[in-house]
Design a protein around this motif. Structure first.
Motif, PDB file in Angstrom:
ATOM      1  N   PRO A 720       0.860  -1.449   0.088  1.00  0.00           N
ATOM      2  CA  PRO A 720      -0.313  -0.147  -0.201  1.00  0.00           C
ATOM      3  C   PRO A 720       0.744   1.399  -0.234  1.00  0.00           C
ATOM      4  O   PRO A 720       2.071   1.414   0.564  1.00  0.00           O
ATOM      5  CB  PRO A 720      -0.639   0.060   1.155  1.00  0.00           C
ATOM      6  N   TRP A 721       0.100   2.273  -0.740  1.00  0.00           N
ATOM      7  CA  TRP A 721       1.380   3.843  -1.216  1.00  0.00           C
ATOM      8  C   TRP A 721       1.067   3.921   0.137  1.00  0.00           C
ATOM      9  O   TRP A 721       2.664   4.703   0.713  1.00  0.00           O
ATOM     10  CB  TRP A 721       0.475   4.563  -1.525  1.00  0.00           C
ATOM     11  N   TRP A 722       1.117   4.251   1.295  1.00  0.00           N
ATOM     12  CA  TRP A 722       1.182   4.850   2.511  1.00  0.00           C
ATOM     13  C   TRP A 722       2.746   3.797   3.394  1.00  0.00           C
ATOM     14  O   TRP A 722       3.173   4.431   3.352  1.00  0.00           O
ATOM     15  CB  TRP A 722       0.014   4.757   3.870  1.00  0.00           C
ATOM     16  N   LEU A 723       2.362   1.805   3.436  1.00  0.00           N
ATOM     17  CA  LEU A 723       3.322   1.472   4.229  1.00  0.00           C
ATOM     18  C   LEU A 723       4.721   1.200   2.642  1.00  0.00           C
ATOM     19  O   LEU A 723       5.414   1.596   4.114  1.00  0.00           O
ATOM     20  CB  LEU A 723       2.495   0.203   3.934  1.00  0.00           C
ATOM     21  N   LEU A 725       5.779   4.492   1.545  1.00  0.00           N
ATOM     22  CA  LEU A 725       6.221   5.705   1.789  1.00  0.00           C
ATOM     23  C   LEU A 725       6.808   5.093   2.975  1.00  0.00           C
ATOM     24  O   LEU A 725       8.279   5.929   3.387  1.00  0.00           O
ATOM     25  CB  LEU A 725       5.713   6.754   1.694  1.00  0.00           C
ATOM     26  N   TRP A 726       6.770   5.167   4.045  1.00  0.00           N
ATOM     27  CA  TRP A 726       7.276   4.601   5.122  1.00  0.00           C
ATOM     28  C   TRP A 726       8.544   3.616   5.888  1.00  0.00           C
ATOM     29  O   TRP A 726       9.016   3.720   6.140  1.00  0.00           O
ATOM     30  CB  TRP A 726       5.531   3.985   6.584  1.00  0.00           C
ATOM     31  N   SER A 730      12.049   4.645   5.960  1.00  0.00           N
ATOM     32  CA  SER A 730      12.842   3.931   7.637  1.00  0.00           C
ATOM     33  C   SER A 730      14.407   4.689   7.155  1.00  0.00           C
ATOM     34  O   SER A 730      14.815   4.275   8.424  1.00  0.00           O
ATOM     35  CB  SER A 730      12.118   3.511   7.712  1.00  0.00           C
ATOM     36  N   SER A 740       8.351  15.382   9.384  1.00  0.00           N
ATOM     37  CA  SER A 740       7.606  15.400  10.432  1.00  0.00           C
ATOM     38  C   SER A 740       7.077  17.148  10.549  1.00  0.00           C
ATOM     39  O   SER A 740       5.870  17.213  11.535  1.00  0.00           O
ATOM     40  CB  SER A 740       8.163  14.476  11.470  1.00  0.00           C
ATOM     41  N   CYS A 743       5.801  18.823   8.100  1.00  0.00           N
ATOM     42  CA  CYS A 743       3.612  18.719   8.570  1.00  0.00           C
ATOM     43  C   CYS A 743       3.395  19.225   9.335  1.00  0.00           C
ATOM     44  O   CYS A 743       2.264  19.649   9.169  1.00  0.00           O
ATOM     45  CB  CYS A 743       3.800  16.866   8.441  1.00  0.00           C
TER      46      CYS A 743
END
Length: 766
Positions: A720-723, A725-726, A730, A740, A743
């Motif tokens: 998934p796009w959010w995972l 990216l994370w 990392s 962060s 944001c």
């Protein structure tokens, strides 16, 4: 009638013939024996030794006072007969043992064969290794045999504790069972296929020769590759070797096992020994025939015939499907049903990752989940997973365990330890039932529910899970067996203690994504990935030379045998190519054999170019760096090219991204000479050397395997796009902190503007 000759048949024949000989008229010479009997060749006979390591013992076996028995399982092929047997033991006894009371009992199939001394008779030799030989009754050997060793040890005459630390005897791993084996004649009947070419009772590596006419065609090689993957799936952990012969059969001898061979022949192309058209006429379709070797009826040939290459492939598919309709010496193959399409990650040897899996699906043999004794061996399960299973930042893998056990004598110290890959996970207390006075009602349930049953939910740490895993459950029962008080000596016999993991226990791997940094040769060496993603290899293309020698073809077949062993399913969907793939073949993973094509040699980032007389290596990350932890996006900066000329064998395994599709990979097995191919096959057949294949480049020399990481990684799979990216951010904590903070500032600014706009509107309204 049984297909194997039995000794009692000969005895019965002699018994029936004896009265006829006794009643023959005097002076009349006995009838001459039939020519077939008179000319029957002697059965091949040979010696074979089985060490403890051959029987599954990876280390010395320690016998104790409360765990005093060890059972060795020795299966034998059905077409073998044991004519003589001897057990040669090497063991080291405890120096505290009393020689006149301690001994070792040896049983063969529950029959006592003899008693061996467990300690030297001379006191000055106490604690020294002993070597003893004991003949075994060859008449007791059958298809499956059990050799049980029972240790009876004593360290004193009175007030003895059976759990005393001085009661031990260590069996050496070099102890052997020496057999004199003899081949048996068998009928040519395909009803017993895959015997005699493969027998599940044979623990030795499968040795099966593949025979072709000179210069086999691409279709013949593809049929042989599918058949090799089928036999590899049968051989599993045993391994398989496929020597290749052109226009000749393997030689037979009286002092070694008769060889088994598969012969491929079409109407237009057939080996030279099939040139007799009257005995081997042209066929009208796919045909499979079981024949005797021309030089020995004990050696068998599997003749696969067809009008053309398509018929050979259809005959191989019929054999690999294992249809129960096979029978007789010759079978004509008709139309075959279309095979169902395989789904990704559904390899039979892999644990399903889309649903909870019951332990019953992971069992290899009955009674695997049950143990007995005060110090029993652990209950173990093998869990094979796809190497691209994405468990990063996973909180744990749910493990629901149901277990039963005999009520322990000491509940405070009795435990069930759970380990994953020899790493401790958790320990559960074994609490017995509450004992009640009077008559207790017992019930034999069909689904457990017995006293002492427990269930627990655990989470297996995801970081401890790899592609090949070993889950262990260790029952530890605490009990008081004796007294150390001299004035109050008592002896308590150990009771029968059992522990069992219920078959309905589950392991849930569902909900995880598939994503992996490539190239990763360890994934190929351990699981056949990325080709094993589909069990039938329908998304795999194999690029081979247009003309392939015997050693190169043997390498191809043994690679497919290894893939079949890792997957557990024949490679029905694979396609062999002799030209660079194009069109529909571009969207497939590519396995290259022998040498790299020109389309890849033009790439500037290529890690290795093997070309006589020089080997050109593009230096990358040093091998020592592979031993430590690697960040997810670890890459290297290419260095200077080095050219070296040498005459010794050199092979290589290279992994890189396919230039035809970003989600596809290439694995190249590079070798030029016959010596290079022999070195490559020996490495792939050795589990220890195969485990050394890592990174993106592995050089194979006589000194061993050297692995490197060269170039930047690429990724296969989807997140998934959010995972996604994370995961990739990392590796850059400073950038992640800056993003962060940005944001937070952006959110605060937007909130300030929104609140200010709301305030102006309210003031304007007022």
């Amino acid at each position: 009638m049984s297909p194997s000759f039995k000794p009692w048949m000969a005895a019965l024949a002699l018994f029936a013939a004896a009265p006829a000989a006794a009643t023959a008229p005097a002076g009349v010479p006995p009838a001459a024996p039939p020519a077939a009997v008179a000319e029957a060749p002697l059965a091949p006979s040979w010696s074979r030794s089985y060490s403890l390591s051959d029987l599954g013992r990876n280390s010395d076996v320690l016998l104790l006072g409360i765990r005093n028995s060890e059972q060795l399982e020795l299966p034998l092929r059905r077409d073998r007969l044991v004519s003589a047997a001897e057990l040669q033991l090497e063991y080291l006894p405890s120096p505290a043992l009393q020689a006149h009371l301690s001994h070792l009992r040896v049983y063969l199939n529950d029959r006592l064969m003899g008693v061996l001394p467990a300690a030297p008779a001379q006191p000055e030799q106490a604690g020294q290794p002993l070597r003893q030989s004991l003949p075994l009754d060859a008449r007791l050997f059958g298809d499956f045999n059990r050799i049980r060793l029972e240790f009876v040890g004593h360290y004193t005459d009175l007030c003895e504790d059976p759990a005393h630390s001085s009661l031990w005897l260590s069996l050496s791993q070099s102890s052997t069972i020496r057999l004199r084996e003899q081949a048996l004649l068998s009928h040519n009947d395909l009803a017993h296929f895959p015997a005699p070419f493969f027998d599940p009772r044979d623990t030795a590596p499968l040795q099966l020769s593949m025979v072709f006419a000179a210069a086999p065609t691409l279709g013949e090689r593809q049929a042989a590759a599918v058949l090799a993957s089928y036999f590899g799936s049968l051989g599993a952990w045993r391994g398989a070797r496929f020597p290749v012969l052109f226009d000749r059969l393997p030689a037979v001898a009286d002092d070694r096992p008769p060889p088994a061979s598969v012969v491929f022949a079409t109407n237009a192309r057939r080996p030279a020994f099939l040139a007799d058209r009257e005995r081997f006429p042209a066929v009208n379709g796919p045909r499979v025939e079981l024949l005797d070797h021309p030089d020995s009826p004990y050696a068998k040939l599997l003749l696969i015939q067809g009008r053309d290459e398509a018929d050979l492939q259809r005959a191989v598919a019929a054999l690999a499907l294992g249809t129960p309709l096979l029978r007789g010496a010759r079978v004509e193959i008709g139309e075959l049903p279309a095979l169902a399409l395989r789904q990704p990650y559904d390899a039979p040897n892999w644990t399903p990752t889309d649903r909870p899996v019951r332990f019953a699906e992971l069992m290899d043999y009955p009674q695997q989940l049950q143990v007995s004794g005060l110090r029993p061996a652990p209950v173990t399960l093998n869990i094979n997973l796809p190497p691209d299973l994405f468990v990063w930042r996973n909180q744990g893998i749910p493990l629901r365990t149901h277990y039963r056990f005999s009520a322990p004598g000491n509940e405070d110290d009795s435990r069930l330890n759970i380990l994953l890959n020899e790493q401790f996970i958790d320990s559960l207390a074994l609490r017995g039932r509450e004992q009640s006075r009077g008559l207790e009602e017992l019930r034999l349930g069909l689904e457990g529910g017995e006293g002492g049953g427990q269930r627990d939910k655990l989470l297996l740490p995801a970081l401890k899970v790899g592609a090949n895993n070993r889950l262990s459950f260790e029952f530890n029962f605490a009990s008081t067996l004796g007294s150390a008080q001299r004035d109050r000596c008592q002896t308590v016999l150990p009771v029968s203690v059992y522990g069992a993991i219920d078959e309905d226990s589950t392991l849930d791997l569902s909900g995880n994504h598939h994503y992996l940094a490539m190239p990763d040769l360890s994934a190929f060496a351990g699981s056949g990935f990325p080709f094993s993603r589909l069990a039938d290899l329908s998304e795999t293309r194999v690029l081979v030379p247009a003309e392939q020698g015997a050693q190169s073809l043997a390498t191809l077949l043994e690679v497919f045998g290894a893939l079949g062993a890792q997957i557990g399913y024949p490679a029905f969907g694979v396609r062999l190519l002799d030209a660079w793939p194009a069109g529909g073949d571009a969207d497939a993973d590519l396995l290259i054999l022998d040498r790299l094509p020109e389309a890849l040699l033009q790439r500037s980032d290529l890690a290795l170019r093997l070309a006589a007389p020089f080997d050109r290596l593009l230096s990358g990350q040093p091998p020592a760096a592979l031993r430590g932890a690697q960040p997810a996006n670890a890459g290297t900066v290419p260095g200077a090219a080095v050219e070296i000329g040498a005459s010794a064998p050199l092979a290589a395994v290279l992994g890189l991204q396919s230039p035809l599709h970003p989600q596809r990979s290439i694995v190249a097995l590079l070798a030029h000479s016959d010596a290079d191919h022999a070195l490559l096959r020996d490495t792939l057949a050795d589990p220890e050397q195969r485990a050394a294949l890592r990174g993106s480049l592995a050089l194979i020399r006589s000194s061993g395997v050297t692995s490197q990481v060269v170039g930047e990684p690429y990724y296969v799979g989807h997140l998934p796009w959010w995972l996604l990216l994370w995961f990739h951010l990392s590796a850059y904590p400073l950038l992640l902190a800056a993003l962060s903070a940005g944001c937070v500032l952006l959110g605060a600014f937007l909130a300030w503007r929104l609140l200010r706009a709301v305030g102006r509107r309210r003031l304007g309204e007022e």
